[in-house]
Design a protein around this motif. Structure first.
Motif, PDB file in Angstrom:
ATOM      1  N   GLY A 132       0.790  -1.223   0.000  1.00 52.46           N
ATOM      2  CA  GLY A 132       0.000   0.000   0.000  1.00 52.46           C
ATOM      3  C   GLY A 132       0.821   1.271   0.000  1.00 52.46           C
ATOM      4  O   GLY A 132       0.391   2.302  -0.530  1.00 52.46           O
ATOM      5  N   ASP A 198      -7.708  -1.010 -11.467  1.00 52.96           N
ATOM      6  CA  ASP A 198      -8.799  -0.211 -10.902  1.00 52.96           C
ATOM      7  C   ASP A 198      -8.259   0.866  -9.960  1.00 52.96           C
ATOM      8  O   ASP A 198      -8.740   2.008  -9.962  1.00 52.96           O
ATOM      9  N   VAL A 199      -7.271   0.511  -9.143  1.00 50.91           N
ATOM     10  CA  VAL A 199      -6.699   1.482  -8.206  1.00 50.91           C
ATOM     11  C   VAL A 199      -6.056   2.639  -8.962  1.00 50.91           C
ATOM     12  O   VAL A 199      -6.264   3.817  -8.635  1.00 50.91           O
ATOM     13  N   LEU A 200      -5.279   2.319  -9.990  1.00 53.13           N
ATOM     14  CA  LEU A 200      -4.613   3.367 -10.757  1.00 53.13           C
ATOM     15  C   LEU A 200      -5.619   4.239 -11.498  1.00 53.13           C
ATOM     16  O   LEU A 200      -5.429   5.454 -11.621  1.00 53.13           O
ATOM     17  N   VAL A 202      -8.678   4.926 -10.549  1.00 52.82           N
ATOM     18  CA  VAL A 202      -9.475   5.729  -9.616  1.00 52.82           C
ATOM     19  C   VAL A 202      -8.639   6.798  -8.928  1.00 52.82           C
ATOM     20  O   VAL A 202      -9.058   7.958  -8.802  1.00 52.82           O
ATOM     21  N   ALA A 203      -7.433   6.428  -8.464  1.00 50.43           N
ATOM     22  CA  ALA A 203      -6.683   7.346  -7.599  1.00 50.43           C
ATOM     23  C   ALA A 203      -5.241   7.563  -8.027  1.00 50.43           C
ATOM     24  O   ALA A 203      -4.506   8.263  -7.324  1.00 50.43           O
ATOM     25  N   GLY A 204      -4.800   6.966  -9.115  1.00 56.34           N
ATOM     26  CA  GLY A 204      -3.421   7.147  -9.528  1.00 56.34           C
ATOM     27  C   GLY A 204      -2.462   6.338  -8.663  1.00 56.34           C
ATOM     28  O   GLY A 204      -2.868   5.485  -7.866  1.00 56.34           O
ATOM     29  N   ARG A 206      -0.657   7.106  -6.091  1.00 55.53           N
ATOM     30  CA  ARG A 206      -0.805   7.251  -4.640  1.00 55.53           C
ATOM     31  C   ARG A 206      -2.022   6.494  -4.102  1.00 55.53           C
ATOM     32  O   ARG A 206      -2.163   6.345  -2.887  1.00 55.53           O
ATOM     33  N   GLY A 207      -2.850   6.009  -4.983  1.00 50.18           N
ATOM     34  CA  GLY A 207      -4.003   5.229  -4.552  1.00 50.18           C
ATOM     35  C   GLY A 207      -3.663   3.833  -4.084  1.00 50.18           C
ATOM     36  O   GLY A 207      -4.557   3.088  -3.658  1.00 50.18           O
ATOM     37  N   THR A 208      -2.383   3.459  -4.139  1.00 50.05           N
ATOM     38  CA  THR A 208      -2.006   2.136  -3.633  1.00 50.05           C
ATOM     39  C   THR A 208      -2.374   1.963  -2.161  1.00 50.05           C
ATOM     40  O   THR A 208      -2.549   0.834  -1.697  1.00 50.05           O
ATOM     41  N   VAL A 209      -2.504   3.059  -1.428  1.00 50.94           N
ATOM     42  CA  VAL A 209      -2.872   2.964  -0.010  1.00 50.94           C
ATOM     43  C   VAL A 209      -4.257   2.349   0.171  1.00 50.94           C
ATOM     44  O   VAL A 209      -4.588   1.861   1.260  1.00 50.94           O
ATOM     45  N   LEU A 210      -5.069   2.353  -0.884  1.00 49.55           N
ATOM     46  CA  LEU A 210      -6.404   1.774  -0.784  1.00 49.55           C
ATOM     47  C   LEU A 210      -6.357   0.265  -0.564  1.00 49.55           C
ATOM     48  O   LEU A 210      -7.362  -0.335  -0.156  1.00 49.55           O
TER      49      LEU A 210
END
Length: 428
Positions: A132, A198-200, A202-204, A206-210
């Motif tokens: 994350g 999907d993470v990339l 939605v949030a780019g 830095r969205g790996t924290v999701l």
């Protein structure tokens, strides 16, 4: 075999479901009557077995597989953000593979001594945090360091989780239970790149924290279901097929694992390059790689239950011997038959690898986690080195002649499995 009875007036210990394999009915009843605990070595247990059986471990293993392949899905974004080349991306994979593989024997030994509750949940937490936070790292050295440290969670989770599954499963259904555990990790690996996309989107980066809450939830599930202590027996029943020498206890299953893992790792590494070199479009080659992964989910589901009825060694030998034919068919058969040969190869090899680990645990029941860590960890380390050597052969001879040398490797693995034929099938 039995620990001393609790002192008078002492607070009774938490009741846990133990592994009673090899313990007589009289011994079981005596232990229950006296409030004692009996086991056959490593016996991690569940607090609420009727509500959370080994499926909790299967779900956690799926999370581990998802994390590992989701990282690969983040590679293009990391490459664009930090201007990384192929060699730098390859170093991340090399570091994580070596740390996860070489760390498994050590963590397996720790698991045999300390029990599962201390290491399993924290392994998931470490892996989840490492995956994350990878999108928040300031530079390439930090990415490599975080990736290497976090896969210590894989090294802790896998051998101990495998030992838990084989300890709590009924002996006659152990192959099925272990197949579910293995296949769940493969299923998680299949969906990992999709989750990364999907993470990339939605949030780019830095969205790996999701992704962090997934690991935390899985860790909490394990923490709430595993008992806090594991008692180790002073001795083992004579009826158990214990082989204490390295050659018969771990060496032969390790050779089987190296054979199966080497062929499978070469497919994972070189399939798309081989196919595009033979004129197959890149999109079709990628779909073939996905087919290989999906087949890897199905293989253990078939091999595990079969081994419960026919025995581990015969099924391993059949899987590896069959993979010789399907592998050669994929290399030399006409194009319309190649997807079928690829799918069969992708089913047979993971089935053999799964049963090799299970066989090692059953041959060393007093050290299940150690056996799983040695066979899985060192087996894939040897496979990684062999894959590199085969790449050098492919550069010198061409890909098809080089990959043809994998057929005798699988055949040798089948012969080793036949050498272990004396282990009978487990029946109810």
């Amino acid at each position: 075999m039995l620990s001393s009875a609790p002192a008078a007036g002492a607070r009774p210990a938490r009741r846990c479901i133990m592994s009673w394999e090899g313990v007589s009915l009289e011994g079981q009843q005596k232990a229950k009557d006296e409030g004692r605990r009996t086991e056959d070595g490593f016996a991690p247990v569940l607090r609420r077995p009727s509500l959370v059986p080994w499926w909790s471990l299967a779900l956690s293993h799926a999370a581990v597989g998802m994390y590992l392949t989701a990282r690969l899905g983040f590679y293009p974004a990391l490459s664009a953000a930090f201007h990384l080349n192929y060699q730098q991306l390859g170093l991340i994979t090399t570091v994580t593979t070596l740390v996860a593989s070489l760390g498994q024997p050590a963590f397996g030994a720790l698991g045999d001594r300390l029990g599962p509750r201390l290491l399993l949940p924290w392994g998931l937490v470490l892996l989840g945090l490492g995956t994350g936070l990878i999108g928040l790292m300031p530079g390439y050295p930090a990415i490599v360091g975080l990736a290497g440290v976090s896969v210590l969670g894989v090294a802790a989770f896998w051998p101990i989780g495998a030992a838990v599954v084989t300890a709590i499963a009924p002996p006659a259904q152990r192959g099925t239970a272990f197949a579910i555990f293995q296949a769940s990790g493969s299923l998680g690996a299949v969906i990992g790149p999709l989750v990364a996309n999907d993470v990339l989107a939605v949030a780019g980066l830095r969205g790996t924290v999701l992704l962090i809450p997934i690991g935390l939830a899985a860790a909490l599930l394990l923490w709430s279901t595993l008992c806090p202590t594991v008692i180790h027996a002073e001795g083992l029943p004579d009826s158990l097929p214990v082989h204490r020498s390295l050659l018969t206890g771990l060496g032969l299953p390790l050779l089987i694992m190296v054979a199966a893992a080497l062929v499978l790792t070469c497919y994972n590494s070189y399939l798309t390059v081989l196919e595009t070199g033979r004129g197959v479009p890149q999109e079709v080659a990628n779909r073939e790689l996905s087919l290989l992964f999906v087949a890897g989910v199905l293989g253990p589901f078939l091999a595990g239950p079969l081994s419960d009825r026919l025995g581990r060694s015969p099924v391993i030998a059949a899987c590896l011997a069959g993979s010789v034919g399907t592998h050669l068919a994929f290399l030399f058969a006409p194009v319309p038959w190649r997807p079928l040969a690829l799918a069969l190869t992708g089913m047979l090899l993971p089935g053999a690898a799964t049963l090799a680990v299970l066989l090692a645990q059953e041959m060393r029941p007093e050290a299940r986690a150690t056996a799983a860590g040695v066979v899985q960890g060192l087996g894939y380390t040897g496979a990684a080195l062999g894959t590199w050597l085969l790449g050098a052969l492919a550069d010198a001879w061409g890909p098809v002649p080089a990959l043809s040398t994998l057929a005798p490797v699988a055949a040798c693995g089948a012969l080793v499995a036949l050498a272990l034929q004396r282990h009978p099938p487990l029946r109810p």
